[in-house]
Structures are given as structure tokens and as C-alpha cells.
Motif scaffolding. Structure first.
Motif, short mmCIF file in Angstrom:
data_model
loop_
_atom_site.label_atom_id
_atom_site.label_comp_id
_atom_site.label_asym_id
_atom_site.label_seq_id
_atom_site.Cartn_x
_atom_site.Cartn_y
_atom_site.Cartn_z
N THR A 212 -1.51 9.25 -11.50
CA THR A 212 -1.25 9.93 -10.34
C THR A 212 -2.05 10.05 -9.34
O THR A 212 -3.45 9.79 -9.30
CB THR A 212 -0.57 11.50 -10.74
OG1 THR A 212 -2.06 11.93 -11.31
CG2 THR A 212 0.11 11.28 -11.92
N LEU A 213 -1.75 10.36 -8.12
CA LEU A 213 -2.36 10.78 -6.88
C LEU A 213 -2.22 11.99 -6.08
O LEU A 213 -0.85 12.35 -6.05
CB LEU A 213 -1.95 9.43 -5.89
CG LEU A 213 -2.66 9.41 -4.60
CD1 LEU A 213 -3.99 8.85 -5.02
CD2 LEU A 213 -2.05 8.20 -3.76
N GLY A 214 -3.24 12.47 -5.94
CA GLY A 214 -3.22 13.81 -5.02
C GLY A 214 -4.00 14.78 -5.62
O GLY A 214 -4.39 15.96 -4.83
N ALA B 88 2.69 8.33 3.06
CA ALA B 88 3.15 7.14 2.56
C ALA B 88 4.65 7.00 2.86
O ALA B 88 4.91 5.69 3.30
CB ALA B 88 2.83 6.92 0.99
N PHE C 46 2.28 6.67 -7.07
CA PHE C 46 1.58 7.53 -7.73
C PHE C 46 1.62 9.03 -7.18
O PHE C 46 1.36 9.86 -8.25
CB PHE C 46 0.09 6.94 -7.68
CG PHE C 46 -0.07 5.54 -8.12
CD1 PHE C 46 0.68 4.90 -9.11
CD2 PHE C 46 -1.00 4.60 -7.57
CE1 PHE C 46 0.53 3.68 -9.74
CE2 PHE C 46 -1.10 3.13 -8.09
CZ PHE C 46 -0.33 2.92 -9.18
N SER C 47 1.61 9.21 -6.10
CA SER C 47 1.78 10.50 -5.54
C SER C 47 3.35 11.14 -6.11
O SER C 47 3.37 12.30 -6.58
CB SER C 47 1.63 10.65 -4.27
OG SER C 47 2.75 9.92 -3.64
N CYS D 123 1.21 4.09 -3.02
CA CYS D 123 0.76 5.49 -2.76
C CYS D 123 2.16 6.36 -2.94
O CYS D 123 1.88 7.56 -3.63
CB CYS D 123 0.38 5.69 -1.27
SG CYS D 123 -1.12 4.84 -0.98
N MET D 124 3.23 5.89 -2.60
CA MET D 124 4.38 6.70 -3.03
C MET D 124 4.69 6.88 -4.33
O MET D 124 5.05 7.84 -5.06
CB MET D 124 5.58 6.23 -2.30
CG MET D 124 5.79 6.64 -0.74
SD MET D 124 7.40 6.08 -0.24
CE MET D 124 7.75 4.39 -0.65
N TRP E 146 0.25 13.04 0.27
CA TRP E 146 -0.05 11.67 0.18
C TRP E 146 1.50 11.10 0.09
O TRP E 146 1.73 10.13 0.97
CB TRP E 146 -0.64 11.42 -1.27
CG TRP E 146 -2.02 11.26 -0.97
CD1 TRP E 146 -2.95 12.35 -1.40
CD2 TRP E 146 -2.73 10.17 -0.66
NE1 TRP E 146 -4.37 11.78 -1.38
CE2 TRP E 146 -4.12 10.48 -0.89
CE3 TRP E 146 -2.39 8.81 -0.12
CZ2 TRP E 146 -5.13 9.70 -0.46
CZ3 TRP E 146 -3.52 8.09 0.22
CH2 TRP E 146 -4.78 8.37 0.05
N HIS E 147 2.47 11.64 -0.56
CA HIS E 147 3.70 11.32 -0.53
C HIS E 147 4.71 11.18 0.87
O HIS E 147 5.19 9.92 1.19
CB HIS E 147 4.45 12.11 -1.57
CG HIS E 147 5.77 11.49 -1.93
ND1 HIS E 147 5.60 10.51 -3.02
CD2 HIS E 147 7.13 11.72 -2.14
CE1 HIS E 147 6.80 9.88 -3.37
NE2 HIS E 147 7.86 10.71 -2.77
N ILE F 18 0.89 -1.30 0.06
CA ILE F 18 0.15 -0.17 0.02
C ILE F 18 0.75 1.13 -0.10
O ILE F 18 0.67 2.16 -0.88
CB ILE F 18 -0.92 0.04 1.22
CG1 ILE F 18 -2.12 -1.25 1.19
CG2 ILE F 18 -1.61 1.27 1.46
CD1 ILE F 18 -2.85 -1.36 2.29
N ALA F 19 1.88 1.16 0.91
CA ALA F 19 2.80 2.37 1.12
C ALA F 19 3.49 2.71 -0.24
O ALA F 19 3.56 3.87 -0.61
CB ALA F 19 3.63 2.37 2.14
#
Length: 215
Positions: free
Chosen positions: A56-58, A71, A35-36, A32-33, A67-68, A28-29
Motif C-alpha cells: 500500500t501507499l500513503g 495519480a 498501491f494507494s 501509484c493508483m 496519492w490516489h 508510474i501513475a
């Protein structure tokens, strides 16, 4: 040995609970790292390309940074727990060592010829080296990430990488290497789905060694 021994199997514990829990938290971490991190990269690209928005995430730079960092701390604390367990329980020694050049060459050659057998719960030399390199990438990601986060307060760390811009490149290359490992890991899961089941339940059915069966 009894004639009925052929074909016998038994259920054994392959992955202890702590290994499974830290594995899934790490998954999970890391995602998240990634994509962010790609969203952060897009705000100031190092190379003449950007990542697609769907990867991407955020939503925006501030959100991606939040997020980064969240994570990152999850990744670091989870990794610390796993590292302490691996050292104290000798999990690292049993699972990932030794790795000799001869063993790596033998297993890599067999893999290229599609003749490499996989026994669940045991890593071949190629897998062992891949995991060790992935651990190194994880350490580089954390160290270079801290240098990018606090380049003034952690100036000594940033200087180890050759400065801020060099740390960015090390961070990107370590991320790329980790993505390569993830793709290799997922390929193995597709080829040997039992490995996924074992990482969820912790157990797997393996053949009984003939020497374990007495007449």
C-alpha cells in the motif's frame, strides 16, 4: 535477391518518443493508483480480505487519498495526450486494429501450444485484444473513480453504475482486470526482453524482408 541478403537486418523506429514518454508516465501513475487504492480499500473492505501493508501507499487513509487523486489526474491527462496522438496519427488503427475472432482464435491456440511467434513492433491478435480491453478498464476506472469521488455532484454518473456501492464494485473489478493485463504484459517482457529495450530506446533491429533487398 543477393545471396548475402540472408541474415541481414536493419534498425527501425518501433515506438515514437511521445508513445514512450506517455507509456512510462502511465506506468508510474498506474502503480501509484494501485498501491494507494489498496490502502483506501483496506480502510473499508468490500470483500473478506485486505491487502498487505507493504503493498500500500500513503501510510494512512488521508495520505492514500492524496496519492490516489494526484495519480488519477496524472493518469487522466497523460491518457488524454496519448488518446489524441493515437487518433490523429492513426497509431491506434495501425497497432491495435483489426481484431477478428478468427485471428484471435488462431493466435490464442498457437500461444497455448507455445508456437506463437513474436515480431517486435507488431502485435498479434491476442495482444491487440488485450490492449483494447485494458483501454476499456482504464476508462471504467476513471469514470467509476469520479463517481466515487463526487457521488453527489456527479450523481448522474454514479447512477449509471447503479449507485455508490455498485460503483465501488465496478472500480474494484476494473482494477483487477488492469492488474491482470499488467501481469500478462510483464510476462511478455520477461519472455521477450527486447520489447523493454525498444520501449526505452524506441528502436529495434529487425530482419530485412527479402523483397526489400535487390540483387
Amino acid at each position: 535477391m543477393s545471396p548475402s541478403a540472408a541474415g541481414q537486418s536493419r534498425v527501425v523506429v518501433i515506438h515514437p518518443l511521445l508513445v514512450r514518454v506517455t507509456h512510462w508516465i502511465n506506468a508510474i501513475a498506474v502503480f501509484c493508483m494501485l498501491f494507494s487504492g489498496w490502502a483506501i480499500y483496506n480502510a473499508s473492505p468490500l470483500f473478506p480480505f485486505v491487502f498487505p501493508k507493504w503493498a500500500t501507499l500513503g501510510g494512512w487513509l488521508g495520505g492514500a487519498l492524496a496519492w490516489h487523486f494526484a495519480a488519477m489526474w496524472l493518469f487522466a491527462l497523460n491518457g488524454l495526450v496519448y488518446a489524441l496522438y493515437g487518433l490523429l496519427s492513426r497509431h491506434f488503427v495501425r497497432s491495435f486494429l483489426p481484431v477478428s475472432p478468427a485471428a484471435f482464435w488462431r493466435d490464442a491456440t498457437a500461444a497455448l501450444k507455445l508456437r506463437l511467434t513474436h515480431r517486435i513492433g507488431q502485435y498479434n491478435a491476442v495482444q491487440r485484444l488485450a490492449y483494447l480491453v485494458a483501454f476499456l478498464f482504464g476508462i471504467l476506472l476513471l469514470a467509476s473513480g469520479l463517481a466515487l469521488w463526487k457521488p453527489v455532484q456527479l450523481q448522474g454518473l454514479a447512477n449509471l453504475f447503479g449507485g455508490y456501492e455498485a460503483a465501488r464494485r465496478v472500480h474494484f473489478l476494473a482494477m483487477s482486470g488492469l492488474v491482470g493485463f499488467i501481469l500478462l504484459h510483464l510476462t511478455l517482457v520477461i519472455l521477450v526482453p527486447r520489447t523493454l529495450v525498444a520501449m526505452i530506446t524506441g528502436r529495434a533491429r529487425i530482419p530485412v524482408d527479402p523483397v526489400e533487398v535487390r540483387s
